[in-house]
Design a protein around this motif. Sequence first.
Motif, PDB file in Angstrom:
ATOM      1  N   MET A 111       0.829  -1.170   0.000  1.00 23.27           N
ATOM      2  CA  MET A 111       0.000   0.000   0.000  1.00 23.27           C
ATOM      3  C   MET A 111       0.876   1.236   0.000  1.00 23.27           C
ATOM      4  N   PHE A 112       0.316   2.342  -0.477  1.00 23.68           N
ATOM      5  CA  PHE A 112       1.046   3.597  -0.506  1.00 23.68           C
ATOM      6  C   PHE A 112       0.661   4.399   0.729  1.00 23.68           C
ATOM      7  N   VAL A 113       1.654   4.965   1.410  1.00 21.84           N
ATOM      8  CA  VAL A 113       1.438   5.651   2.674  1.00 21.84           C
ATOM      9  C   VAL A 113       2.020   7.060   2.618  1.00 21.84           C
ATOM     10  N   ILE A 114       1.276   8.014   3.144  1.00 23.00           N
ATOM     11  CA  ILE A 114       1.772   9.364   3.391  1.00 23.00           C
ATOM     12  C   ILE A 114       1.676   9.585   4.892  1.00 23.00           C
ATOM     13  N   LEU A 115       2.783   9.956   5.504  1.00 23.41           N
ATOM     14  CA  LEU A 115       2.834  10.168   6.940  1.00 23.41           C
ATOM     15  C   LEU A 115       3.255  11.599   7.218  1.00 23.41           C
ATOM     16  N   VAL A 116       2.503  12.291   8.062  1.00 26.04           N
ATOM     17  CA  VAL A 116       2.841  13.651   8.476  1.00 26.04           C
ATOM     18  C   VAL A 116       2.883  13.673   9.992  1.00 26.04           C
ATOM     19  N   TYR A 117       3.791  14.461  10.540  1.00 29.75           N
ATOM     20  CA  TYR A 117       3.898  14.501  11.995  1.00 29.75           C
ATOM     21  C   TYR A 117       4.178  15.903  12.496  1.00 29.75           C
ATOM     22  N   ASP A 118       3.736  16.136  13.715  1.00 31.25           N
ATOM     23  CA  ASP A 118       3.990  17.374  14.443  1.00 31.25           C
ATOM     24  C   ASP A 118       4.267  16.951  15.875  1.00 31.25           C
ATOM     25  N   VAL A 119       5.532  16.850  16.218  1.00 31.47           N
ATOM     26  CA  VAL A 119       5.915  16.335  17.533  1.00 31.47           C
ATOM     27  C   VAL A 119       6.820  17.333  18.249  1.00 31.47           C
ATOM     28  N   GLY A 120       6.942  17.144  19.545  1.00 31.28           N
ATOM     29  CA  GLY A 120       7.782  18.016  20.344  1.00 31.28           C
ATOM     30  C   GLY A 120       9.227  18.022  19.866  1.00 31.28           C
ATOM     31  N   GLU A 121       9.875  19.148  20.074  1.00 31.27           N
ATOM     32  CA  GLU A 121      11.246  19.352  19.592  1.00 31.27           C
ATOM     33  C   GLU A 121      12.209  18.254  20.049  1.00 31.27           C
ATOM     34  N   LYS A 122      12.023  17.743  21.247  1.00 32.04           N
ATOM     35  CA  LYS A 122      12.922  16.719  21.786  1.00 32.04           C
ATOM     36  C   LYS A 122      12.772  15.383  21.065  1.00 32.04           C
ATOM     37  N   ARG A 123      11.627  15.170  20.405  1.00 31.35           N
ATOM     38  CA  ARG A 123      11.361  13.879  19.763  1.00 31.35           C
ATOM     39  C   ARG A 123      11.418  13.921  18.235  1.00 31.35           C
ATOM     40  N   VAL A 124      11.569  15.105  17.658  1.00 30.95           N
ATOM     41  CA  VAL A 124      11.541  15.245  16.195  1.00 30.95           C
ATOM     42  C   VAL A 124      12.565  14.343  15.518  1.00 30.95           C
ATOM     43  N   ASN A 125      13.807  14.392  15.970  1.00 31.91           N
ATOM     44  CA  ASN A 125      14.859  13.605  15.314  1.00 31.91           C
ATOM     45  C   ASN A 125      14.617  12.107  15.441  1.00 31.91           C
ATOM     46  N   LYS A 126      14.114  11.666  16.573  1.00 34.60           N
ATOM     47  CA  LYS A 126      13.831  10.238  16.757  1.00 34.60           C
ATOM     48  C   LYS A 126      12.713   9.776  15.831  1.00 34.60           C
ATOM     49  N   VAL A 127      11.653  10.585  15.732  1.00 33.80           N
ATOM     50  CA  VAL A 127      10.542  10.220  14.858  1.00 33.80           C
ATOM     51  C   VAL A 127      10.988  10.218  13.398  1.00 33.80           C
ATOM     52  N   LEU A 128      11.712  11.244  12.975  1.00 31.61           N
ATOM     53  CA  LEU A 128      12.185  11.297  11.591  1.00 31.61           C
ATOM     54  C   LEU A 128      13.085  10.107  11.281  1.00 31.61           C
ATOM     55  N   LYS A 129      14.006   9.806  12.170  1.00 35.29           N
ATOM     56  CA  LYS A 129      14.919   8.680  11.936  1.00 35.29           C
ATOM     57  C   LYS A 129      14.153   7.367  11.808  1.00 35.29           C
ATOM     58  N   GLU A 184      -0.312  12.784  24.372  1.00 35.52           N
ATOM     59  CA  GLU A 184      -1.006  13.969  24.864  1.00 35.52           C
ATOM     60  C   GLU A 184      -0.410  15.265  24.309  1.00 35.52           C
ATOM     61  N   GLU A 185       0.732  15.176  23.626  1.00 35.50           N
ATOM     62  CA  GLU A 185       1.397  16.366  23.088  1.00 35.50           C
ATOM     63  C   GLU A 185       1.633  16.306  21.582  1.00 35.50           C
ATOM     64  N   ASP A 186       1.840  15.126  21.026  1.00 32.14           N
ATOM     65  CA  ASP A 186       2.277  14.967  19.642  1.00 32.14           C
ATOM     66  C   ASP A 186       1.148  14.492  18.739  1.00 32.14           C
ATOM     67  N   SER A 187       1.346  14.688  17.436  1.00 36.13           N
ATOM     68  CA  SER A 187       0.376  14.257  16.446  1.00 36.13           C
ATOM     69  C   SER A 187       1.092  13.601  15.263  1.00 36.13           C
ATOM     70  N   VAL A 188       0.624  12.420  14.887  1.00 35.90           N
ATOM     71  CA  VAL A 188       1.111  11.729  13.694  1.00 35.90           C
ATOM     72  C   VAL A 188      -0.129  11.317  12.906  1.00 35.90           C
ATOM     73  N   ILE A 189      -0.173  11.691  11.635  1.00 34.76           N
ATOM     74  CA  ILE A 189      -1.299  11.331  10.776  1.00 34.76           C
ATOM     75  C   ILE A 189      -0.773  10.471   9.647  1.00 34.76           C
ATOM     76  N   ILE A 190      -1.438   9.338   9.423  1.00 32.26           N
ATOM     77  CA  ILE A 190      -1.024   8.401   8.378  1.00 32.26           C
ATOM     78  C   ILE A 190      -2.183   8.215   7.404  1.00 32.26           C
ATOM     79  N   TYR A 191      -1.932   8.543   6.146  1.00 28.89           N
ATOM     80  CA  TYR A 191      -2.888   8.298   5.072  1.00 28.89           C
ATOM     81  C   TYR A 191      -2.404   7.058   4.330  1.00 28.89           C
ATOM     82  N   SER A 192      -3.285   6.084   4.147  1.00 24.80           N
ATOM     83  CA  SER A 192      -2.878   4.888   3.405  1.00 24.80           C
ATOM     84  C   SER A 192      -3.852   4.647   2.256  1.00 24.80           C
TER      85      SER A 192
END
Length: 87
Positions: A1-19, A56-64
Amino acid sequence: MFVILVYDVGEKRVNKVLKKCREYLTWVQNSVLEGELSEGNLKKLKFEIGKIIKTEEDSVIIYSFQSTKYSTREVMGLTKNSQDIFV
């Protein structure tokens, strides 16, 4: 399946989520990744992201999408990450 993922997370977690996301998908723009994934890998990615984010702070949206047959992709302006493969 084809996936588009967008995220808005706290600054401390951005690099971990991206990686983590880059292990499965292709980065195309700030906080946006896309690519083909099996259902199993999508479940695994969601589980691994769930261990990183604070719900409670971050948002990740996945379109599939089951198919990209009827979709088009148009970039206006600068392409942030060329998906061309060079050999």
